[in-house]
Design a protein around this motif. Structure first.
Motif, PDB file in Angstrom:
ATOM      1  N   PRO A   1      42.232  48.018 -22.272  1.00 34.48           N
ATOM      2  CA  PRO A   1      42.599  48.819 -23.443  1.00 34.48           C
ATOM      3  C   PRO A   1      43.661  49.859 -23.071  1.00 34.48           C
ATOM      4  O   PRO A   1      43.667  50.372 -21.942  1.00 34.48           O
ATOM      5  CB  PRO A   1      41.297  49.519 -23.830  1.00 34.48           C
ATOM      6  N   TYR A   2      44.544  50.156 -24.030  1.00 34.81           N
ATOM      7  CA  TYR A   2      45.582  51.153 -23.766  1.00 34.81           C
ATOM      8  C   TYR A   2      45.877  51.934 -25.032  1.00 34.81           C
ATOM      9  O   TYR A   2      45.720  51.440 -26.145  1.00 34.81           O
ATOM     10  CB  TYR A   2      46.864  50.498 -23.221  1.00 34.81           C
ATOM     11  N   VAL A   3      46.324  53.171 -24.825  1.00 32.82           N
ATOM     12  CA  VAL A   3      46.650  54.065 -25.936  1.00 32.82           C
ATOM     13  C   VAL A   3      48.001  53.656 -26.519  1.00 32.82           C
ATOM     14  O   VAL A   3      48.953  53.381 -25.788  1.00 32.82           O
ATOM     15  CB  VAL A   3      46.683  55.529 -25.435  1.00 32.82           C
ATOM     16  N   GLY A   4      48.064  53.649 -27.849  1.00 34.67           N
ATOM     17  CA  GLY A   4      49.356  53.459 -28.513  1.00 34.67           C
ATOM     18  C   GLY A   4      49.559  52.080 -29.086  1.00 34.67           C
ATOM     19  O   GLY A   4      48.637  51.253 -29.129  1.00 34.67           O
ATOM     20  N   CYS A   5      50.794  51.851 -29.525  1.00 36.35           N
ATOM     21  CA  CYS A   5      51.150  50.632 -30.237  1.00 36.35           C
ATOM     22  C   CYS A   5      51.079  49.404 -29.349  1.00 36.35           C
ATOM     23  O   CYS A   5      51.223  49.495 -28.132  1.00 36.35           O
ATOM     24  CB  CYS A   5      52.565  50.754 -30.796  1.00 36.35           C
TER      25      CYS A   5
ATOM     26  N   ASP B   1      41.074  62.560 -26.759  1.00 38.00           N
ATOM     27  CA  ASP B   1      39.791  61.853 -26.915  1.00 38.00           C
ATOM     28  C   ASP B   1      39.887  60.817 -28.032  1.00 38.00           C
ATOM     29  O   ASP B   1      39.427  59.679 -27.890  1.00 38.00           O
ATOM     30  CB  ASP B   1      38.660  62.837 -27.266  1.00 38.00           C
ATOM     31  N   HIS B   2      40.481  61.223 -29.147  1.00 50.20           N
ATOM     32  CA  HIS B   2      40.589  60.339 -30.307  1.00 50.20           C
ATOM     33  C   HIS B   2      41.478  59.132 -29.994  1.00 50.20           C
ATOM     34  O   HIS B   2      41.159  57.989 -30.352  1.00 50.20           O
ATOM     35  CB  HIS B   2      41.121  61.124 -31.514  1.00 50.20           C
ATOM     36  N   LEU B   3      42.588  59.368 -29.295  1.00 52.31           N
ATOM     37  CA  LEU B   3      43.509  58.264 -28.938  1.00 52.31           C
ATOM     38  C   LEU B   3      42.815  57.259 -28.010  1.00 52.31           C
ATOM     39  O   LEU B   3      43.013  56.045 -28.144  1.00 52.31           O
ATOM     40  CB  LEU B   3      44.775  58.818 -28.274  1.00 52.31           C
ATOM     41  N   ILE B   4      42.002  57.764 -27.096  1.00 57.90           N
ATOM     42  CA  ILE B   4      41.259  56.868 -26.196  1.00 57.90           C
ATOM     43  C   ILE B   4      40.223  56.058 -26.991  1.00 57.90           C
ATOM     44  O   ILE B   4      40.085  54.848 -26.799  1.00 57.90           O
ATOM     45  CB  ILE B   4      40.611  57.673 -25.047  1.00 57.90           C
ATOM     46  N   GLU B   5      39.528  56.730 -27.916  1.00 58.65           N
ATOM     47  CA  GLU B   5      38.559  56.006 -28.770  1.00 58.65           C
ATOM     48  C   GLU B   5      39.247  54.893 -29.551  1.00 58.65           C
ATOM     49  O   GLU B   5      38.727  53.777 -29.658  1.00 58.65           O
ATOM     50  CB  GLU B   5      37.899  56.976 -29.768  1.00 58.65           C
ATOM     51  N   LEU B   6      40.421  55.197 -30.115  1.00 64.24           N
ATOM     52  CA  LEU B   6      41.164  54.188 -30.886  1.00 64.24           C
ATOM     53  C   LEU B   6      41.553  53.004 -29.999  1.00 64.24           C
ATOM     54  O   LEU B   6      41.490  51.849 -30.435  1.00 64.24           O
ATOM     55  CB  LEU B   6      42.432  54.811 -31.492  1.00 64.24           C
ATOM     56  N   ALA B   7      41.947  53.293 -28.753  1.00 65.84           N
ATOM     57  CA  ALA B   7      42.336  52.220 -27.823  1.00 65.84           C
ATOM     58  C   ALA B   7      41.146  51.303 -27.532  1.00 65.84           C
ATOM     59  O   ALA B   7      41.279  50.072 -27.542  1.00 65.84           O
ATOM     60  CB  ALA B   7      42.873  52.833 -26.518  1.00 65.84           C
TER      61      ALA B   7
ATOM     62  N   VAL C   1      51.740  60.198 -37.022  1.00 66.60           N
ATOM     63  CA  VAL C   1      50.822  59.231 -37.631  1.00 66.60           C
ATOM     64  C   VAL C   1      49.833  58.789 -36.549  1.00 66.60           C
ATOM     65  O   VAL C   1      50.204  58.626 -35.385  1.00 66.60           O
ATOM     66  CB  VAL C   1      51.570  58.005 -38.206  1.00 66.60           C
ATOM     67  N   ILE C   2      48.583  58.600 -36.962  1.00 63.29           N
ATOM     68  CA  ILE C   2      47.553  58.227 -35.994  1.00 63.29           C
ATOM     69  C   ILE C   2      46.641  57.163 -36.595  1.00 63.29           C
ATOM     70  O   ILE C   2      46.441  57.117 -37.805  1.00 63.29           O
ATOM     71  CB  ILE C   2      46.731  59.481 -35.560  1.00 63.29           C
ATOM     72  N   GLY C   3      46.128  56.284 -35.728  1.00 62.00           N
ATOM     73  CA  GLY C   3      45.141  55.298 -36.145  1.00 62.00           C
ATOM     74  C   GLY C   3      45.748  54.073 -36.793  1.00 62.00           C
ATOM     75  O   GLY C   3      46.954  53.879 -36.811  1.00 62.00           O
ATOM     76  N   SER C   4      44.880  53.236 -37.337  1.00 63.77           N
ATOM     77  CA  SER C   4      45.298  52.115 -38.178  1.00 63.77           C
ATOM     78  C   SER C   4      44.050  51.707 -38.946  1.00 63.77           C
ATOM     79  O   SER C   4      42.935  52.025 -38.543  1.00 63.77           O
ATOM     80  CB  SER C   4      45.821  50.946 -37.338  1.00 63.77           C
ATOM     81  N   ASP C   5      44.229  51.014 -40.058  1.00 67.37           N
ATOM     82  CA  ASP C   5      43.095  50.652 -40.953  1.00 67.37           C
ATOM     83  C   ASP C   5      42.257  51.852 -41.375  1.00 67.37           C
ATOM     84  O   ASP C   5      41.082  51.875 -41.079  1.00 67.37           O
ATOM     85  CB  ASP C   5      42.141  49.642 -40.293  1.00 67.37           C
ATOM     86  N   PRO C   6      42.743  52.843 -42.042  1.00 68.50           N
ATOM     87  CA  PRO C   6      44.130  53.086 -42.430  1.00 68.50           C
ATOM     88  C   PRO C   6      44.850  54.004 -41.442  1.00 68.50           C
ATOM     89  O   PRO C   6      44.208  54.705 -40.656  1.00 68.50           O
ATOM     90  CB  PRO C   6      43.952  53.819 -43.770  1.00 68.50           C
ATOM     91  N   ALA C   7      46.171  53.991 -41.513  1.00 68.59           N
ATOM     92  CA  ALA C   7      46.974  54.944 -40.746  1.00 68.59           C
ATOM     93  C   ALA C   7      46.935  56.293 -41.460  1.00 68.59           C
ATOM     94  O   ALA C   7      46.994  56.345 -42.683  1.00 68.59           O
ATOM     95  CB  ALA C   7      48.413  54.453 -40.676  1.00 68.59           C
TER      96      ALA C   7
ATOM     97  N   CYS D   1      52.388  49.327 -36.387  1.00 65.74           N
ATOM     98  CA  CYS D   1      52.035  50.348 -35.393  1.00 65.74           C
ATOM     99  C   CYS D   1      50.526  50.573 -35.378  1.00 65.74           C
ATOM    100  O   CYS D   1      49.848  50.401 -36.390  1.00 65.74           O
ATOM    101  CB  CYS D   1      52.744  51.660 -35.703  1.00 65.74           C
ATOM    102  N   GLU D   2      50.033  50.969 -34.210  1.00 67.05           N
ATOM    103  CA  GLU D   2      48.615  51.289 -34.028  1.00 67.05           C
ATOM    104  C   GLU D   2      48.519  52.455 -33.059  1.00 67.05           C
ATOM    105  O   GLU D   2      49.422  52.665 -32.263  1.00 67.05           O
ATOM    106  CB  GLU D   2      47.864  50.104 -33.412  1.00 67.05           C
ATOM    107  N   GLY D   3      47.388  53.145 -33.093  1.00 67.37           N
ATOM    108  CA  GLY D   3      47.194  54.226 -32.117  1.00 67.37           C
ATOM    109  C   GLY D   3      47.910  55.484 -32.543  1.00 67.37           C
ATOM    110  O   GLY D   3      47.315  56.378 -33.126  1.00 67.37           O
ATOM    111  N   LEU D   4      49.214  55.545 -32.241  1.00 69.68           N
ATOM    112  CA  LEU D   4      49.982  56.725 -32.637  1.00 69.68           C
ATOM    113  C   LEU D   4      51.457  56.372 -32.720  1.00 69.68           C
ATOM    114  O   LEU D   4      51.920  55.410 -32.094  1.00 69.68           O
ATOM    115  CB  LEU D   4      49.800  57.882 -31.635  1.00 69.68           C
TER     116      LEU D   4
END
Length: 364
Positions: free
Chosen positions: A128-132, A349-355, A238-244, A299-302
């Motif tokens: 897993p990795y942070v970001g798009c 923390d949130h970016l790692i959770e999203l990854a 922008v952060i996340g996806s489903d939804p951004a 895009c996903e993550g951030l």
């Protein structure tokens, strides 16, 4: 020994792009703000020549470049073999050591880092990795492809066209004529794939246009021409996806005629204003377009979405999307998130959770 109850996080920094120095500072923000009670943090620096070194550098040593000279640095690679699920270290004694990695933060900007290359390696590795992801990273790095997709998705953008090296070399005057006819003066000339404000020129006449094309071709084989927009430059996080989820935009009061690489990262002459000095209605319009553009380009993550709001007409036009925005002390992305109530440690923390969530969805 690796700790059983902590997530092992690898922060990648440096890289071979023109934004190597900024990456070193961005990565320091992650290193200084990762909660050591929750994470075991490993840092891997990539030199300008492309060597990968596991290092125990402090954020200050990363920022000033002295990390490369540290005696404890060890050559390493991220293994594409899923059975390894991590990193291979080559120790000074000639041993090979495997380390399990739970998540990677590729704090790399520009080519060979933010363009899908490192993301592809991590997909192969199943880490897993942070970001798009690969596609969004590659698409957003190529201004011509991104512009074509903005057009297809109905996201307003300034007039533009692109030309590749062989077209330019076979008919330079024809390319110039086409750009002048479609865009008028002045014309922004950019390498399609270079990263942050590098190799960009604002051309006011034919001679400057030809020089600008030559400069852009030093950075890439494809050149993008864009009509000048006289407007506010504003940026959304922008952060996340489903939804951004997008923030309302902030703006940078630039110190130069247009916002240069040195302004962004070195001089500190630019000031950040959050929210941007726009009407409530306009702030919300930009925010809506940011989430639309982010979603349209997968895009996903951030990501940070940059816009112009044209003076006089008040038209909102997207400029570009940065899939791994800067995390330096003067960077807009973390400032916008902080303004919305998410300070940097919670943001990480949130970016790692999203990854981790994304990998679970994709691979189970």
């Amino acid at each position: 020994m690796q700790s059983e109850n902590k997530l092992c996080v690898v922060v990648l920094f440096g890289g071979m792009s023109s934004e190597h120095e900024v990456s070193r500072v961005s990565a320091g923000t992650f290193v200084d703000n990762l909660d050591r009670a929750r994470y075991e943090v490993l840092t891997v620096g990539i030199t300008r020549e492309g060597r990968w070194l596991c290092t125990e550098a402090t954020s200050a040593q990363m920022a000033d470049g002295s990390w490369e000279e540290l005696p404890g640095n060890m050559p390493c690679v991220i293994s594409p073999d899923r059975a390894d699920h991590g990193m291979i270290l080559f120790t000074p004694s000639g041993q090979v050591e495997k380390l399990h990695v739970d998540v990677v933060i590729p704090a790399l900007h520009g080519l060979w880092g933010e363009d899908g290359t490192v993301q592809g390696l991590l997909e192969l590795a199943g880490i897993p990795y942070v970001g798009c992801g690969v596609l969004a990273s590659a698409v957003c790095m190529d201004k011509a492809v991104a512009n074509a997709l903005f057009d297809a998705a109905g996201i307003p953008h300034t007039k533009w066209l692109s030309a590749c090296r062989w077209e330019i070399e076979s008919d330079l005057d024809g390319v110039c004529d086409g750009a002048i006819a479609k865009l008028g003066w002045p014309i922004f000339v950019k390498p399609a794939n270079a990263g942050s404000s590098v190799g960009i020129t604002k051309a006011h006449d034919r001679d400057e246009l030809k020089q600008a094309i030559a400069l852009a071709l030093e950075n890439d084989h494809k050149v993008v021409f864009e009509a000048f927009v006289d407007g506010h430059e504003v940026e959304c996080a922008v952060i996340g996806s489903d939804p951004a989820v997008a923030t309302r935009p902030g703006e940078i009061l630039a110190g130069a005629e247009f916002y240069t690489y040195d302004d962004k990262y070195k001089n500190g002459v630019s000031q950040v204003v959050i929210p941007a000095r726009l009407s409530e209605e306009k702030l919300d319009e930009v925010k809506t377009y940011a989430a639309m553009a982010y979603t349209a380009l997968n895009c996903e993550g951030l990501a940070r979405c940059d816009f112009f709001v044209e003076h006089g007409t008040n038209r909102v036009m997207i400029n570009e999307i940065n899939t791994f925005p800067g995390f330096t002390p003067i960077s807009m992305y973390p400032k916008l998130m902080e303004h919305e109530g998410t300070p940097v440690p919670a943001l990480i923390d949130h970016l790692i959770e999203l990854a981790l969530e994304r990998t679970e969805k994709q691979h189970g």
